[in-house]
Design a protein around this motif. Structure first.
Motif, PDB file in Angstrom:
ATOM      1  N   LYS A 180       0.839  -1.215   0.000  1.00 27.86           N
ATOM      2  CA  LYS A 180       0.000   0.000   0.000  1.00 27.86           C
ATOM      3  C   LYS A 180       0.866   1.254   0.000  1.00 27.86           C
ATOM      4  CE  LYS A 180      -4.486  -0.793   2.167  1.00 27.86           C
ATOM      5  NZ  LYS A 180      -5.159  -0.805   3.478  1.00 27.86           N
ATOM      6  N   GLN A 181       1.939   1.198   0.819  1.00 27.55           N
ATOM      7  CA  GLN A 181       2.816   2.380   0.917  1.00 27.55           C
ATOM      8  C   GLN A 181       3.408   2.773  -0.423  1.00 27.55           C
ATOM      9  OE1 GLN A 181       5.609   0.912   3.777  1.00 27.55           O
ATOM     10  NE2 GLN A 181       4.430   1.595   5.553  1.00 27.55           N
ATOM     11  N   ILE A 182       3.534   1.781  -1.337  1.00 26.42           N
ATOM     12  CA  ILE A 182       4.141   2.118  -2.638  1.00 26.42           C
ATOM     13  C   ILE A 182       3.098   2.100  -3.758  1.00 26.42           C
ATOM     14  CG2 ILE A 182       6.514   1.525  -2.043  1.00 26.42           C
ATOM     15  CD1 ILE A 182       6.077  -1.218  -3.273  1.00 26.42           C
ATOM     16  N   GLY A 183       1.842   2.302  -3.391  1.00 28.23           N
ATOM     17  CA  GLY A 183       0.809   2.563  -4.391  1.00 28.23           C
ATOM     18  C   GLY A 183      -0.081   1.401  -4.777  1.00 28.23           C
ATOM     19  N   HIS A 184       0.151   0.218  -4.223  1.00 22.66           N
ATOM     20  CA  HIS A 184      -0.708  -0.921  -4.579  1.00 22.66           C
ATOM     21  C   HIS A 184      -2.001  -0.888  -3.776  1.00 22.66           C
ATOM     22  CE1 HIS A 184       1.164  -3.605  -7.475  1.00 22.66           C
ATOM     23  NE2 HIS A 184       2.304  -3.047  -7.086  1.00 22.66           N
ATOM     24  N   SER A 185      -3.058  -1.520  -4.350  1.00 22.75           N
ATOM     25  CA  SER A 185      -4.293  -1.594  -3.569  1.00 22.75           C
ATOM     26  C   SER A 185      -4.505  -3.004  -3.034  1.00 22.75           C
ATOM     27  CB  SER A 185      -5.505  -1.140  -4.375  1.00 22.75           C
ATOM     28  OG  SER A 185      -5.301  -1.295  -5.736  1.00 22.75           O
ATOM     29  N   LEU A 359      -3.447  -8.483  -2.230  1.00 22.59           N
ATOM     30  CA  LEU A 359      -2.968  -7.493  -3.203  1.00 22.59           C
ATOM     31  C   LEU A 359      -3.795  -7.640  -4.482  1.00 22.59           C
ATOM     32  CD1 LEU A 359       0.915  -7.620  -2.858  1.00 22.59           C
ATOM     33  CD2 LEU A 359      -0.775  -6.353  -1.547  1.00 22.59           C
ATOM     34  N   SER A 360      -4.342  -6.529  -4.958  1.00 26.34           N
ATOM     35  CA  SER A 360      -5.256  -6.574  -6.096  1.00 26.34           C
ATOM     36  C   SER A 360      -4.563  -7.138  -7.331  1.00 26.34           C
ATOM     37  CB  SER A 360      -5.781  -5.170  -6.378  1.00 26.34           C
ATOM     38  OG  SER A 360      -6.477  -5.208  -7.595  1.00 26.34           O
ATOM     39  N   LEU A 361      -5.195  -8.147  -7.920  1.00 27.95           N
ATOM     40  CA  LEU A 361      -4.583  -8.842  -9.064  1.00 27.95           C
ATOM     41  C   LEU A 361      -4.558  -7.989 -10.316  1.00 27.95           C
ATOM     42  CD1 LEU A 361      -6.107 -12.389  -8.478  1.00 27.95           C
ATOM     43  CD2 LEU A 361      -3.895 -11.495  -7.735  1.00 27.95           C
ATOM     44  N   LYS A 362      -5.389  -6.953 -10.334  1.00 28.14           N
ATOM     45  CA  LYS A 362      -5.399  -6.053 -11.501  1.00 28.14           C
ATOM     46  C   LYS A 362      -4.034  -5.392 -11.659  1.00 28.14           C
ATOM     47  CE  LYS A 362     -10.168  -4.665 -11.031  1.00 28.14           C
ATOM     48  NZ  LYS A 362     -10.798  -3.840 -10.022  1.00 28.14           N
ATOM     49  N   GLU A 363      -3.300  -5.305 -10.572  1.00 24.68           N
ATOM     50  CA  GLU A 363      -2.023  -4.586 -10.587  1.00 24.68           C
ATOM     51  C   GLU A 363      -0.813  -5.515 -10.750  1.00 24.68           C
ATOM     52  OE1 GLU A 363      -4.105  -1.188  -7.787  1.00 24.68           O
ATOM     53  OE2 GLU A 363      -2.610  -2.515  -6.901  1.00 24.68           O
ATOM     54  N   PHE A 364      -1.079  -6.805 -11.064  1.00 25.80           N
ATOM     55  CA  PHE A 364       0.022  -7.760 -11.279  1.00 25.80           C
ATOM     56  C   PHE A 364      -0.167  -8.470 -12.615  1.00 25.80           C
ATOM     57  CE2 PHE A 364       0.368  -6.922  -6.852  1.00 25.80           C
ATOM     58  CZ  PHE A 364       1.732  -7.018  -6.596  1.00 25.80           C
ATOM     59  N   ASN A 365       0.935  -8.715 -13.292  1.00 29.39           N
ATOM     60  CA  ASN A 365       0.881  -9.437 -14.558  1.00 29.39           C
ATOM     61  C   ASN A 365       0.749 -10.938 -14.266  1.00 29.39           C
ATOM     62  OD1 ASN A 365       1.550 -10.849 -16.876  1.00 29.39           O
ATOM     63  ND2 ASN A 365       3.002  -9.290 -17.569  1.00 29.39           N
ATOM     64  N   PRO A 366      -0.336 -11.573 -14.704  1.00 30.07           N
ATOM     65  CA  PRO A 366      -0.557 -12.986 -14.343  1.00 30.07           C
ATOM     66  C   PRO A 366       0.445 -13.947 -14.987  1.00 30.07           C
ATOM     67  CG  PRO A 366      -2.254 -12.234 -15.884  1.00 30.07           C
ATOM     68  CD  PRO A 366      -1.425 -11.033 -15.530  1.00 30.07           C
ATOM     69  N   VAL A 374       5.125  -0.969 -10.197  1.00 23.05           N
ATOM     70  CA  VAL A 374       6.518  -0.753  -9.765  1.00 23.05           C
ATOM     71  C   VAL A 374       7.395  -1.806 -10.454  1.00 23.05           C
ATOM     72  CG1 VAL A 374       8.088  -0.685  -7.784  1.00 23.05           C
ATOM     73  CG2 VAL A 374       5.707   0.037  -7.508  1.00 23.05           C
ATOM     74  N   SER A 375       8.331  -1.358 -11.253  1.00 25.67           N
ATOM     75  CA  SER A 375       9.175  -2.311 -11.967  1.00 25.67           C
ATOM     76  C   SER A 375      10.078  -3.049 -10.972  1.00 25.67           C
ATOM     77  CB  SER A 375       9.963  -1.499 -13.007  1.00 25.67           C
ATOM     78  OG  SER A 375      11.034  -2.203 -13.449  1.00 25.67           O
ATOM     79  N   GLY A 376      10.224  -4.360 -11.180  1.00 24.44           N
ATOM     80  CA  GLY A 376      11.083  -5.152 -10.294  1.00 24.44           C
ATOM     81  C   GLY A 376      10.400  -5.635  -9.032  1.00 24.44           C
ATOM     82  N   LEU A 377       9.126  -5.287  -8.869  1.00 24.15           N
ATOM     83  CA  LEU A 377       8.386  -5.757  -7.678  1.00 24.15           C
ATOM     84  C   LEU A 377       7.497  -6.930  -8.090  1.00 24.15           C
ATOM     85  CD1 LEU A 377       7.616  -5.153  -4.662  1.00 24.15           C
ATOM     86  CD2 LEU A 377       5.597  -4.010  -5.588  1.00 24.15           C
ATOM     87  N   TYR A 378       7.498  -7.985  -7.292  1.00 25.17           N
ATOM     88  CA  TYR A 378       6.712  -9.188  -7.590  1.00 25.17           C
ATOM     89  C   TYR A 378       5.882  -9.576  -6.375  1.00 25.17           C
ATOM     90  CZ  TYR A 378       9.687  -9.720 -11.682  1.00 25.17           C
ATOM     91  OH  TYR A 378      10.328  -9.504 -12.877  1.00 25.17           O
ATOM     92  N   GLY A 379       4.776 -10.265  -6.633  1.00 25.34           N
ATOM     93  CA  GLY A 379       3.978 -10.827  -5.540  1.00 25.34           C
ATOM     94  C   GLY A 379       3.885 -12.327  -5.769  1.00 25.34           C
TER      95      GLY A 379
END
Ligand SMILES: Cc1cc2nc3c(=O)[nH]c(=O)nc-3n(C[C@H](O)[C@H](O)[C@H](O)COP(=O)(O)OP(=O)(O)OC[C@H]3O[C@@H](n4cnc5c(N)ncnc54)[C@H](O)[C@@H]3O)c2cc1C
Length: 416
Positions: A180-185, A359-366, A374-379
């Motif tokens: 959240k602190q870095i903009g994710h929902s 973490l909202s999946l809309k914000e991650f590449n499946p 954020v480039s270089g960030l993964y979940g």
């Protein structure tokens, strides 16, 4: 050499760390507890149901919470790939009823020890007792991870902090906070695979009673929304057990959405049609015709369930069986097939086997598990907003997403 920081040493983080290290990255795994894989150690009642031997399409069907997001991860890393790796690493496995796969030793600790062994073999560095506090981002890309001891500069970060269930294992929802602190929902956090609380206080009187081969339906507004056959148990607050945990997902959704009352309906004799069961009752009633009703049903039901069934059928337990009318027998028959409990709610997320939401999946590449923000960030793993049924599906999801994140960091060209 890329420096990868993996936050959290659960199933997803361990797989990610091992694979990234195997593929040549410099890996630092930061774990806040005094050991990695604490939750893994209690999975499958200490036996760790690692995965399932079903077809991968079944995995998606058994993931009611956003299963489709996992297609990409499952294309790259299947249950067969997982088992091949575990066997290569010296962990033999076996398949049980329902396709559930366990370590041959029946020990979840052996699964954890296998990961610890390969982490060492591939040279990943593990820091225990080091909770991550924040992620630092610069110009839209990850820069470093901060703990109270150190700042780790890095090229990629994998958030694998798990959900919010069983907090004593370390899963306390920290990942939601950093992201959240870095903009994710973060979507709404709810319990899934969780015991159900009922309005009926009498369940307390039969707590501990386990019923096998029953069929439980979730009913709301006279419609059956889900049904499961198997084992359940009464507790001091309501019901639990494998089929109840699976049905809790539907119950949770209905409670949230419908705002109409929800019931759990137990068919105590699902193998018998109403006609056959009625014949069976008549045979028993003839056999025990001189006894009181409460003493004439012991061949049909567990002893401590009999008073509850008689009470729900609104009959007198002391009534001699030879005086029971046909109408009264049919009332009993109905209760045997539709023992109804009114749902009050679910137990809290902390008591759930898995967390729904994250973490909202809309914000991650499946396909890669990389953040779109954020480039270089993964979940990877349960921190993401997906959740599956029991049967090994949650651990496979954690392993597959951890694997894919590590492979994308180390071999981005393979994903083009
Ligand atoms: C009792 C129980 C039994 C289960 N049995 C099964 C089963 O048999 N089969 C199955 O498929 N699934 C099972 N599950 C579900 C499964 O265990 C989880 O879905 C899976 O462990 C999720 O893996 P994960 O790596 O995403 O998260 P976790 O395993 O929760 O790991 C997250 C890790 O991150 C660490 N962490 C958290 N915050 C920080 C921080 N700030 N800094 C550093 N580290 C941090 C935690 O300490 C933890 O080690 C079970 C769950 C429970 C509770």
């Amino acid at each position: 050499m890329k420096h990868v920081v993996v936050i959290g040493g659960g199933a997803a983080g361990l797989m990610a760390a091992v694979i990234a290290a195997r593929e040549g990255a410099q890996v630092t795994l930061l774990e806040k507890m005094n050991m990695v894989g604490k939750k893994m150690g209690i999975t499958g009642k200490g036996r760790c149901n690692i995965t399932n031997n079903a077809d991968m399409s079944e995995f998606i069907k058994n993931t009611p919470g956003n299963g489709k997001f996992l297609y990409g991860a499952y294309e790259r890393f299947t249950n067969v790939d997982l088992l091949d790796l575990l066997h290569e690493w010296g962990l033999p496995t076996k398949v049980e009823r329902g396709g559930r796969v366990f370590p041959e030793s029946d020990s979840a600790l052996d699964v954890r020890n296998t990961f610890m062994k390969v982490l060492k073999k591939y040279g990943a560095t593990v820091h225990l007792n080091e909770p991550v506090e924040r992620i630092l981002v610069h110009d839209g890309a990850v820069k470093a991870v901060e703990t109270d001891k150190h700042t780790y500069e890095c090229d990629a970060i994998i958030i694998a902090t798990g959900g919010k269930s069983y907090p004593l294992t370390g899963s306390t929802g920290d990942g939601y906070k950093f992201a959240k602190q870095i903009g994710h929902s973060v979507t709404e956090i709810r319990p899934s695979l969780v015991p159900i609380v009922t309005e009926e206080a009498w369940v307390k009187e039969i707590m501990g009673l386990s019923l096998r081969n029953v069929e439980v339906s979730v009913v709301s507004k006279n419609k059956v929304h889900a049904k499961q056959f198997g084992e359940m148990m009464f507790t001091h607050f309501g019901v639990t057990g494998p089929i109840i945990l699976s049905l809790s997902h539907t119950v949770g959704k209905l409670l949230k959405k419908a705002k109409a009352p929800v019931q759990i309906e137990i068919n105590l004799k699902p193998a018998l049609t109403a006609e056959v069961l009625d014949k069976r009752l008549q045979i028993d009633f003839e056999l025990y015709s001189k006894k009181q009703l409460a003493n004439g049903m012991k061949d049909l039901l567990p002893q401590n369930l009999i008073p509850m069934v008689i009470c729900l059928a609104e009959l007198d337990p002391a009534k001699p069986i030879n005086q029971i009318t046909k109408e009264e027998r049919l009332q009993l028959l109905y209760v045997l097939q539709h023992m109804t409990l009114n749902v009050k709610g679910l137990r809290p997320v902390e008591e759930a086997i898995v967390t729904s939401g994250g973490l909202s999946l809309k914000e991650f590449n499946p396909k890669t598990m990389e953040s779109k923000l954020v480039s270089g960030l993964y979940g990877a793993g349960e921190v993401l907003d997906f959740d599956a049924f029991t049967g090994g599906y949650n651990l496979q999801a954690a392993f597959s997403t951890g694997y894919v994140a590590a492979m994308h960091i180390t071999h981005p060209d393979m994903f083009e």
